[in-house]
Every structure is written in C-alpha cells, then in structure tokens.
Scaffold this active site. Structure first.
Site, PDB file in Angstrom:
ATOM      1  N   GLU A 196      82.767 -34.333  48.628  1.00  0.00           N
ATOM      2  CA  GLU A 196      82.955 -34.814  49.998  1.00  0.00           C
ATOM      3  C   GLU A 196      83.140 -33.699  51.011  1.00  0.00           C
ATOM      4  O   GLU A 196      84.211 -33.548  51.623  1.00  0.00           O
ATOM      5  CB  GLU A 196      84.142 -35.766  50.068  1.00  0.00           C
ATOM      6  CG  GLU A 196      83.995 -36.978  49.189  1.00  0.00           C
ATOM      7  CD  GLU A 196      84.951 -38.102  49.566  1.00  0.00           C
ATOM      8  OE1 GLU A 196      85.748 -37.937  50.498  1.00  0.00           O
ATOM      9  OE2 GLU A 196      84.871 -39.170  48.924  1.00  0.00           O
ATOM     10  N   GLU A 388      82.245 -41.980  42.943  1.00  0.00           N
ATOM     11  CA  GLU A 388      83.488 -42.678  43.303  1.00  0.00           C
ATOM     12  C   GLU A 388      83.184 -44.010  43.948  1.00  0.00           C
ATOM     13  O   GLU A 388      82.262 -44.117  44.769  1.00  0.00           O
ATOM     14  CB  GLU A 388      84.313 -41.872  44.325  1.00  0.00           C
ATOM     15  CG  GLU A 388      85.112 -40.752  43.748  1.00  0.00           C
ATOM     16  CD  GLU A 388      85.923 -40.022  44.807  1.00  0.00           C
ATOM     17  OE1 GLU A 388      86.391 -40.678  45.757  1.00  0.00           O
ATOM     18  OE2 GLU A 388      86.070 -38.803  44.667  1.00  0.00           O
TER      19      GLU A 388
HETATM   20  C1  GCO Z   1      88.316 -39.006  48.745  1.00  0.00           C
HETATM   21  C2  GCO Z   1      88.407 -38.365  47.430  1.00  0.00           C
HETATM   22  C3  GCO Z   1      89.361 -38.970  46.490  1.00  0.00           C
HETATM   23  C4  GCO Z   1      90.222 -40.073  47.042  1.00  0.00           C
HETATM   24  C5  GCO Z   1      89.559 -41.412  46.980  1.00  0.00           C
HETATM   25  C6  GCO Z   1      90.387 -42.535  47.558  1.00  0.00           C
HETATM   26  O1  GCO Z   1      87.365 -39.655  49.035  1.00  0.00           O
HETATM   27  O2  GCO Z   1      89.249 -38.897  49.537  1.00  0.00           O
HETATM   28  O3  GCO Z   1      87.243 -37.952  46.822  1.00  0.00           O
HETATM   29  O4  GCO Z   1      90.063 -37.840  46.192  1.00  0.00           O
HETATM   30  O5  GCO Z   1      91.415 -40.137  46.375  1.00  0.00           O
HETATM   31  O6  GCO Z   1      88.375 -41.374  47.673  1.00  0.00           O
HETATM   32  O7  GCO Z   1      90.684 -42.286  48.888  1.00  0.00           O
END
Ligand code: GCO
Length: 483
Positions: A196, A388
């Site tokens: 990200e 994710e």
């Molecule tokens: C993000 C990350 C994760 C988070 C998940 C939930 O997107 O912030 O990759 O570390 O914990 O997405 O918010």
C-alpha cells in the site's frame, strides 16, 4: 478460411461431432457463484509491526512505528506494537493456525529493522534467522510463504536522514531487497516489494496520522517518487540475484465514484482514480506518471524526477497484489492542496447506506468486482493475488470461549462471491488472503479493531482462539467454494 466459415463447415460435419462441443460449451457456461478454479490459492495475511512484538530483541533496530507509537496522543489508548501478538515467539502457533484452516499461503512482512537495524550495512544474522525459521516451518506445513518487504516500518535512522521524500532511500531499499533475495531466495519464490504505497505515503507524510507523522504535501509527492524508484530498483536487485524469483507489489485500490452525474464530479472521479489507484502501479509498470494530476511543467521538480528515472522506476512486475476494503465517493471541490497548481476534489471513503463494519467501513462487495475489472485493464492482464480483504468486528468470546462472528462470515461470503464472479468474467486472480489471520495492532486505532479470523487475548499471554469465521474460512479453503 475465416472463423465463420470454420464454424459452418464444422456444422456440416453433422450432429455426432458437434455434440461433444456443445456439451463442453454448456459445461463451461454453468458458473456457480462462490466456486473457484482448481488450484486457487487460499491464504491469510499479517504484517510485521502489527503482529511480531519483540520490538527490540535480537539486534532489531528502531523503526518509525516504534518511535511514532511512543509519542503521546498518536495511537488510541496509547497502544504500541511492542508486544502485539508476540508472533516473534509464537510463530509456530501461527503456522498451526494456518494449517488448521487448510490455508496454503501466508502473507507476512519482514521487518527491515530486524535485517538492517539502521537501514544500511550488513545483515543482522539473528533477524534473518527468524524469517528463515518461519519460512522452514511454513514449507514444512505445506504453506507457501509470501513475504512483503515493506509494510511501513522504515528504520528510524533512515527517516532521520530524510525518509521516503529523500531519493537515497530507494537505494537503501534496493540493498535490503538484495539481502533478502540472497538469504531466502532459495526457499521463497514469490515476493511483494511494498504494501500500500499510497496509504503509507499519504497518511504518513501528508496527513500525519501515521508514522512518521509529517504534514507536508510537497514531501508526500517526493516520497511517492522515491517509492516508485524503489520498486524499480528493488525489483532489478532481486532479479539480479535470481531471475527466477517472482516479484510483485501490493496496491490499495478503491473504485472512485462521482457523487453526481455532473461533468465536474465525473472529472474529479477520474482525477482521483489517477492519484489514488494508478499513481504507483501504472507508474511502475510503464515508467511514466498518469497525466493530469500534477501540473505538467512542474511535475519533474515536484517529484524530484531526473532524466533516466523512467527506466529506473519501471518494473515488469510478475504479479499484482490487490487490497480491497471499500469504495470512495468523489466530488469536485477545487480545494487548494499546498502544492502549487494542484487543486483537489473532496472524497469520502466507505460511504453509502449499506451496513457498516465495526470500524464504520461500508460493506460493498460489488466494488470488489468493479475494481478488479479496472485493475485488470490497467495491469495488462497479469496475475493478480488478493493480498488483503476483510472486516473489523469486535466480537469477543462467549461464556464457553467460542467467538460467534457471523457478521464476518457474511462479509467474507459477499466478497468471495463477488470475487468468484470477477474470475469467471476473466479477471486473472489466482489467490486470496484474508485480512487477517489474527486480531492485531491496527495502526492509529491500536487494538480497538479486531480483523482476525483468530481471536487474540491481549490480556492473557496473547492466547489464540479460532473464531467461527476462521472455521468457516477453513471449510471454504478445503472445498474451494463458499457456503
Ligand atoms: C492497511 C494494511 C493493513 C491493515 C488492514 C486493515 O491497509 O492499512 O495493509 O495493515 O491492518 O488493511 O485496516
């Protein structure tokens, strides 16, 4: 002979030769929502700072999250990742959880500060040993390791030297990537470079709500360019160690929806799609930034873009990691940004009248389908892994110790069904990782948001208990379909 002729001459061959073809075509058409192609990879994800703990053990250096969480008022309830889920010591329990859920892929991240405590110089053997032990345990359990090299925990020393806005950090990252490929490339084939890029540059350098807590839009744009350079340089460094390694990166994307049909709002949504969805992935794949975000005549200066950078940052990524949570509404606002010549729309994330997760995020599975179609077009049909997707529900154990999180099951079912439709419609997704394997440190929200398939009792030695959703997901992984 053109295709039409071929078809008519096949018809002329008569019913006998035609029948098997028709039967096959019929079979191919009969898609059942929630079913997945054979060999689909089921997994779960975590990240180093969110689960490992052991923040200063075995020679680990200080990261920007170690520092940021100690500053008063930054993290809800003053929580930190000092202990987190204690995965550094309990990793075998975590591998057992994955195995109990029939999962075949574990997406974790490696902490740069365990490997190079100050972000430069030779590797800290004890840090490498930890990831080597984890890798061996996974392989022995028949689980594919899928490490991410950077899930936001920059060595504090590199931040002190200027952090991501400083060009040299890209070279530091490439050195770290080289170390990891040499140390574990014999056993790990698939790697993600970053997690990200948009989230950590934007929230860390522009909004200031995450580490390192800067509020400087000019620093943000410089940081984005360094991160893109680091993609190209890290990719090349790892391929130089072993060209057979498969190197991808993980991008957080969200459909950008114009709030009205007005031309101005539609244009604002297109603008946000470029800044939010394409700024990293398209730039890395093509070596060129999306046009129409920064003023053309100032772009190079604002990014610190030098001649030759297009070649440096370009990487023909082997796969694309996609994180999806919700969609974004955009409306034209022409707001000054602090960057000369750049006016911004207004955005609202996770909007709508749908049900929300406990984090307040809108549940919108169709957005998953929509963004996958969009990313397929942008990434030239290369393999996609969902790295994710998941939901926070803060449901605790009942009197018997069981965790009945039916809402999370409903969330996963909706999104997996949407994903199955996207795959059936031709989007080349080969794997899915639930966020998260277990409850963990949710950045500025501390431990207040539970995303896990496994409950972690933070007050009681980080005891792990698989939730109803974890049991359900395990059955999905086994059957290769939802229920
Ligand atoms: C993000 C990350 C994760 C988070 C998940 C939930 O997107 O912030 O990759 O570390 O914990 O997405 O918010």
């Amino acid at each position: 002979m053109n295709r039409r002729n071929l078809f008519t001459s096949a018809l002329a061959l008569g019913a006998v030769s035609l029948m098997p073809n028709m039967a096959e075509a019929k079979k191919a058409k009969k898609f059942v929502e929630g079913t997945f192609p054979e060999g689909f990879i089921w997994g779960a994800a975590t990240a180093a700072y969110q689960v490992e703990g052991a923040w200063n053990e075995d020679g680990k250096g200080e990261s920007i999250w170690d520092r940021f969480t100690l500053a008063p008022g930054k993290i809800l309830n003053g929580d930190t990742g000092k202990v987190a889920c204690d995965s550094y010591h309990k990793y075998l329990e975590d591998v057992a959880l994955l195995k109990a859920m029939n999962l075949k892929s574990y997406r974790f991240s490696t902490a740069w500060t365990r490997i190079q405590p100050d972000g430069t110089g030779p590797a800290n053997q004890k840090g490498l040993d930890y990831y080597s032990r984890l890798t061996d345990a996974l392989l022995e359990a028949g689980i594919r390791p899928l490490p991410t090299l950077y899930h936001w925990d920059l060595p504090q020393e590199l931040e002190d030297r200027g952090g991501w806005p400083v060009r040299d950090t890209a070279q530091r990252f490439a050195d770290y990537a080289d170390i990891m490929a040499r140390a574990l490339g014999d056993r790990i084939e698939n790697w993600s470079l970053f997690n990200e890029s948009k989230a950590f540059t934007q929230i860390g350098y522009w909004q200031g709500a995450w580490a390192p807590g800067r509020k400087d839009p000019l620093a943000f744009f410089k940081a984005t360019h360094t991160v893109n350079l680091a993609h190209g340089m890290g990719f090349k460094a790892m391929k130089a160690v072993n060209p057979k390694l498969k190197i991808g990166s993980v991008f957080d994307v969200s459909p950008q929806i114009a709030s009205t049909e007005s031309e101005a709002d539609k244009a604002a949504a297109v603008f946000m799609d470029k800044l939010s969805n394409l700024w990293f992935v398209q730039s890395v794949l093509t070596g060129a930034y999306p046009e129409g975000v920064l003023p053309f005549d100032k772009q190079n200066e604002l990014l610190g873009f030098l001649p030759g950078d297009n070649t440096l940052m370009q990487a023909d990524l082997d796969f694309i990691g996609i994180n999806y949570y919700s969609r974004t509404r955009v409306w034209d606002a022409q707001k000054p940004s602090g960057v000369p010549g750049l006016l911004l729309p207004d955005t609202e994330w996770a909007f709508g009248d749908h049900e929300k997760t406990d984090f307040g995020w809108d549940i919108y599975p169709q957005g998953f389908y929509d963004i996958l179609k969009r990313m397929q077009a942008v990434t030239g049909n290369r393999p996609i892994e969902i790295t994710e997707n998941g939901a926070a529900y803060n449901i605790g154990p009942d009197a018997t110790g069981a965790i009945h999180d039916a809402k999370r099951i409903a969330y996963y079912k909706g999104h997996l069904d949407a994903l199955s439709r996207a795959i059936n419609d031709g989007v080349p997704v080969r794997g899915y990782h639930a966020w998260s394997l277990m409850d963990n440190f949710e950045w500025a929200a501390g431990y207040s948001q539970r995303f896990g398939l496994t409950y972690v009792d933070f007050a009681n030695d980080q005891k792990r208990t698989i939730k109803d959703s974890g049991h359900w997901y395990g059955e999905v992984a086994k059957a290769n379909r939802t229920f």
